[in-house]
Design an enzyme around this catalytic site. Structure first.
Site, PDB file in Angstrom:
ATOM      1  N   ASP A  98      32.649  32.501  32.850  1.00  0.00           N
ATOM      2  CA  ASP A  98      33.293  33.279  31.788  1.00  0.00           C
ATOM      3  C   ASP A  98      34.301  32.378  31.084  1.00  0.00           C
ATOM      4  O   ASP A  98      35.508  32.427  31.330  1.00  0.00           O
ATOM      5  CB  ASP A  98      33.974  34.530  32.361  1.00  0.00           C
ATOM      6  CG  ASP A  98      34.306  35.522  31.249  1.00  0.00           C
ATOM      7  OD1 ASP A  98      34.021  35.214  30.075  1.00  0.00           O
ATOM      8  OD2 ASP A  98      34.855  36.593  31.563  1.00  0.00           O
ATOM      9  N   GLU A 209      44.867  47.791  29.631  1.00  0.00           N
ATOM     10  CA  GLU A 209      45.859  48.559  30.387  1.00  0.00           C
ATOM     11  C   GLU A 209      47.033  48.916  29.481  1.00  0.00           C
ATOM     12  O   GLU A 209      47.475  48.083  28.691  1.00  0.00           O
ATOM     13  CB  GLU A 209      46.335  47.653  31.529  1.00  0.00           C
ATOM     14  CG  GLU A 209      47.165  48.306  32.587  1.00  0.00           C
ATOM     15  CD  GLU A 209      47.361  47.343  33.776  1.00  0.00           C
ATOM     16  OE1 GLU A 209      46.470  47.266  34.629  1.00  0.00           O
ATOM     17  OE2 GLU A 209      48.414  46.688  33.829  1.00  0.00           O
ATOM     18  N   HIS A 237      42.267  42.105  29.177  1.00  0.00           N
ATOM     19  CA  HIS A 237      41.720  41.018  29.998  1.00  0.00           C
ATOM     20  C   HIS A 237      40.209  40.953  29.820  1.00  0.00           C
ATOM     21  O   HIS A 237      39.501  41.874  30.230  1.00  0.00           O
ATOM     22  CB  HIS A 237      42.062  41.261  31.479  1.00  0.00           C
ATOM     23  CG  HIS A 237      41.449  40.255  32.413  1.00  0.00           C
ATOM     24  ND1 HIS A 237      40.919  40.589  33.632  1.00  0.00           N
ATOM     25  CD2 HIS A 237      41.279  38.923  32.298  1.00  0.00           C
ATOM     26  CE1 HIS A 237      40.460  39.493  34.227  1.00  0.00           C
ATOM     27  NE2 HIS A 237      40.665  38.483  33.439  1.00  0.00           N
ATOM     28  N   ASN A 332      40.383  30.397  32.067  1.00  0.00           N
ATOM     29  CA  ASN A 332      39.175  29.650  32.480  1.00  0.00           C
ATOM     30  C   ASN A 332      38.848  28.715  31.330  1.00  0.00           C
ATOM     31  O   ASN A 332      38.191  29.118  30.368  1.00  0.00           O
ATOM     32  CB  ASN A 332      37.968  30.587  32.670  1.00  0.00           C
ATOM     33  CG  ASN A 332      37.963  31.318  33.983  1.00  0.00           C
ATOM     34  OD1 ASN A 332      38.855  31.167  34.804  1.00  0.00           O
ATOM     35  ND2 ASN A 332      36.933  32.118  34.190  1.00  0.00           N
ATOM     36  N   PRO A 380      48.353  39.409  34.962  1.00  0.00           N
ATOM     37  CA  PRO A 380      48.022  40.798  35.290  1.00  0.00           C
ATOM     38  C   PRO A 380      47.988  41.019  36.795  1.00  0.00           C
ATOM     39  O   PRO A 380      47.619  40.118  37.544  1.00  0.00           O
ATOM     40  CB  PRO A 380      46.640  40.982  34.679  1.00  0.00           C
ATOM     41  CG  PRO A 380      46.067  39.625  34.561  1.00  0.00           C
ATOM     42  CD  PRO A 380      47.208  38.662  34.435  1.00  0.00           C
ATOM     43  N   GLY A 381      48.373  42.212  37.201  1.00  0.00           N
ATOM     44  CA  GLY A 381      48.283  42.569  38.616  1.00  0.00           C
ATOM     45  C   GLY A 381      46.953  43.270  38.853  1.00  0.00           C
ATOM     46  O   GLY A 381      45.949  42.971  38.219  1.00  0.00           O
ATOM     47  N   MET A 383      45.230  47.165  39.109  1.00  0.00           N
ATOM     48  CA  MET A 383      45.478  48.506  38.550  1.00  0.00           C
ATOM     49  C   MET A 383      46.746  49.259  38.978  1.00  0.00           C
ATOM     50  O   MET A 383      47.423  49.846  38.162  1.00  0.00           O
ATOM     51  CB  MET A 383      44.278  49.392  38.866  1.00  0.00           C
ATOM     52  CG  MET A 383      43.103  49.134  38.014  1.00  0.00           C
ATOM     53  SD  MET A 383      41.736  50.189  38.486  1.00  0.00           S
ATOM     54  CE  MET A 383      41.250  49.515  40.043  1.00  0.00           C
ATOM     55  N   SER A 387      52.341  44.013  36.630  1.00  0.00           N
ATOM     56  CA  SER A 387      51.894  42.809  35.932  1.00  0.00           C
ATOM     57  C   SER A 387      53.168  42.098  35.499  1.00  0.00           C
ATOM     58  O   SER A 387      54.239  42.717  35.422  1.00  0.00           O
ATOM     59  CB  SER A 387      51.060  43.166  34.707  1.00  0.00           C
ATOM     60  OG  SER A 387      49.834  43.738  35.102  1.00  0.00           O
ATOM     61  N   HIS A 406      47.295  33.004  37.600  1.00  0.00           N
ATOM     62  CA  HIS A 406      46.633  33.836  36.571  1.00  0.00           C
ATOM     63  C   HIS A 406      46.507  35.296  36.963  1.00  0.00           C
ATOM     64  O   HIS A 406      46.032  36.106  36.177  1.00  0.00           O
ATOM     65  CB  HIS A 406      45.252  33.272  36.246  1.00  0.00           C
ATOM     66  CG  HIS A 406      44.150  33.750  37.145  1.00  0.00           C
ATOM     67  ND1 HIS A 406      44.191  33.647  38.513  1.00  0.00           N
ATOM     68  CD2 HIS A 406      42.949  34.331  36.854  1.00  0.00           C
ATOM     69  CE1 HIS A 406      43.081  34.139  39.031  1.00  0.00           C
ATOM     70  NE2 HIS A 406      42.312  34.570  38.051  1.00  0.00           N
TER      71      HIS A 406
END
Lengths: 483, 139
Positions: A98, A209, A237, A332, A380-381, A383, A387, A406
């Site tokens: 990705d 989110e 994301h 990435n 980001p954390g 859910m 974050s 990351h």
């Protein structure tokens, strides 16, 4: 298997496997982690994979690994490896399938208190406007020519077509377009996959989110970033979708045939590579950049759609309902950058696989308004957890090729998560905590449960304790659209 | 090999992606089962009203592992972009080429997405009991 006794402790947050640990290593492996997290990481192949990455021709300094590390394929997730531009290689597996998977943060002047009862409507609207899930296709129907423009111009295509503002582009890594991309280097199959997917989230761990900015750690920097305690923010994301996956697959496959002519030996075929100065290396660089530009444009179109969702729900009800861009970063990616290695400035290709660029103050390549603060680093954390917004530091330039963590990093396999966690029950539990979930699949939701991830707060303590990034703000989720 | 079954596939632990162990008594069956394993991970709903059709395939590559990756990538592409689920009905394996027939059926939907078939530690093992391989799929 690597044991904790194989490491040399540098500090409470930094550990090293020396170059002489294995005869084929060209550089040491430097891991940023607490002892506890490092011991956890030894239960999978991530450290072995970092050691394998340290064998790549032309690798310089150390292979650096972040505390959110976990097993990948070839490289570990959370790995950073820099190879000399003249004598080194480029490895598509060190960037990932990705390509330019990344994170975008949009902030607002919307106080949570004023819209508390609108959060559910907002997440439903986001889900409606932003196509997500397996095989999702977007509402924008591209011609082949437009697709090629996107691959070469990135988010600038979005600006030209009314999906972006100038500020969005300024506040995107590389201004939303990596130069040197060449759409002609993409296979027909890659283009076919890219045509219907612009402005789509995809599946897996991708999400949109709605967050509450709960805590500010550095008022001055937060103000410059546009973050204010108590206000809403939106985090996106995702990456380059099928087009990027195809570029990586095509290259990993074709490099298998050409690696031998360069006499390169690798311990794992997924680390397959080509010299940066070879035709194969240059062709991949141009195709990878094209996929990266597609990803910048994809997140830009999703940001446009998120703004539409906010407008639909809040316009006329809330005075300042607009969303403005804080930053957009890749985690990435392969980038040609200048870094000091053993005191000498060298041009290198920095492979960041599950690692975020974290350029510090006064480094070229970041927007002027961040020149005194360092660039925003978006983490980001999972859910149900926090974050974070961090800022890059001078120290990250010296110790990690200007990189930081990351995310939280996976701890539990998807298989185990599905066996131990029920998606429908998780949705209920999260909603009891006040976090609304829109998910296409309950098993997909279970795979991405917060319990399947490391504690993101510990990851942040480690990178800030190590000096790789500075804490600026902590965000908590209010609603999530899961891909 | 798994002693109680002469052939099959099973998902094994991987922190972030999906790892599949496949074993069979013959190389041909190993390739067939690898495609079935891919379909199983993706959790495909095929269109039962579609009578299906056959398609020839031919792959040439440097070794068995590369041919396996090529075949699985081909089947994955058919699922994601052509909405077709493939099963191998016939396969011939020579030194550096495989050929055969796929049976293709239309797909109504699928629950999981595979980004790619990786080469991570990929090695087809051969013993007196047959063949086995572990494939890591990026998801």
């Amino acid at each position: 298997m690597v044991a904790i006794t194989d490491f040399m402790k540098i500090s409470d947050y930094e550990w090293e496997i020396p170059r002489n640990y294995r005869s084929d290593m060209r550089v040491p492996v430097r891991i940023f982690s607490t002892r506890k997290m490092l011991e956890q990481s030894l239960s999978d192949l991530s450290v072995e994979q970092a050691i394998n990455a340290a064998t790549l021709p032309g690798v310089v300094g150390s292979v650096v690994v972040m505390p959110d590390m976990h097993q990948g394929y070839g490289f570990p997730i959370g790995g950073v490896a820099a190879t000399d531009f003249s004598t080194g290689v480029i490895s598509p597996g060190g960037i990932g399938y990705d390509i330019n998977c990344g994170v975008r943060l949009l902030a607002s002047q919307i106080p949570y208190k004023g819209v508390k009862d609108q959060i559910q409507s907002l997440v439903i609207a986001l889900d409606h406007h932003c196509p997500s899930g397996v095989g999702s296709e977007g509402g924008i129907h591209l011609s082949l020519k437009e697709l090629e423009e996107i691959c070469e111009d990135g988010a600038h295509w979005a600006l030209k077509n009314g999906y972006a503002t100038k500020q969005d582009l300024r506040r995107t890594e590389e201004n939303g377009c990596i130069p040197g991309a060449n759409a002609k280097k993409l296979s027909e199959r890659a283009k076919k996959r890219g045509l219907p997917q612009i402005g789509t989230l995809g599946s897996g761990n991708h999400f949109i989110e709605i967050d509450l900015i709960e805590e500010i750690f550095d008022e001055e920097t937060a103000k410059i970033f546009g973050l204010q305690k108590g206000n809403l923010a939106v985090m996106i994301h995702c990456g380059s979708r099928g087009l990027g996956h195809q570029v990586c697959s095509d290259t990993v496959q074709s490099f298998q045939k050409t690696i031998h002519k360069y006499g390169i030996k690798i311990p794992d075929r997924e680390l397959v590579c080509a010299p940066l100065n070879s035709q194969e290396g240059q062709d991949y660089l141009a195709a990878m950049r094209a996929a990266a530009n597609y990803a910048f444009c994809n997140r830009q179109v999703l940001a446009y759609l998120a703004r539409k969702a906010f407008e639909q729900v809040l316009a006329g009800k809330v005075k300042n309902w607009q969303l403005y861009q804080v930053y957009d970063i890749a985690h990435n990616i392969g980038k040609i950058e200048d870094h000091k290695v053993d005191g000498i400035l060298r041009k290198v290709c920095v492979h960041r696989k599950g690692a975020t660029r974290a350029f510090g103050p006064d480094v070229s390549g970041i927007p002027d308004e961040f020149s005194k603060t360092g660039q925003p680093v978006l983490v980001p954390g999972s859910m149900g957890t926090s974050s974070w917004v961090l800022a890059g530091t001078k120290s990250s330039m010296e110790r990690s090729f200007g990189s930081s963590c990351h995310g939280a990093g996976r701890l539990m396999s998807r298989q185990k998560a599905k066996k131990t966690i029920r998606g429908d029950q998780l949705k209920i539990d999260l909603e009891k905590k006040g976090i609304y979930i829109q998910a296409g699949s309950m098993s997909g939701l279970a795979e991405e449960a917060p319990g399947a991830y490391k504690d993101v707060d510990q990851v942040i303590e480690t990178v800030s304790g190590a000096g790789l990034a500075k804490k600026i703000a902590r965000l908590v989720p209010l609603a999530v659209v899961k891909g | 090999m798994t002693p109680d079954k002469p052939e099959g596939f099973v998902e094994i632990e991987h922190t972030a992606d999906i790892s599949l162990r496949i074993w069979a008594t013959t190389l041909k069956d190993l390739f067939k089962l690898a495609v079935d394993g891919l379909n199983s991970i993706i959790e495909i709903d095929v269109d039962d009203t579609d009578p299906g059709n056959f398609q020839e395939f031919y792959i040439e590559d440097i070794d068995l592992e590369s041919m396996l990756v090529s075949l699985l990538n081909e089947c994955n592409f058919k699922i994601q972009d052509d909405n077709l689920c493939a099963r191998i009905t016939e396969i011939f394996i020579e030194n550096e080429k495989i050929s055969g027939r796929l049976f293709l059926k239309k797909i109504i939907g699928f629950r999981n997405e595979i980004k790619a078939v990786t080469y991570h530690n990929l090695k087809i093992n051969h013993s007196n009991k047959g063949y086995s391989v572990v494939i890591v799929f990026d998801v």
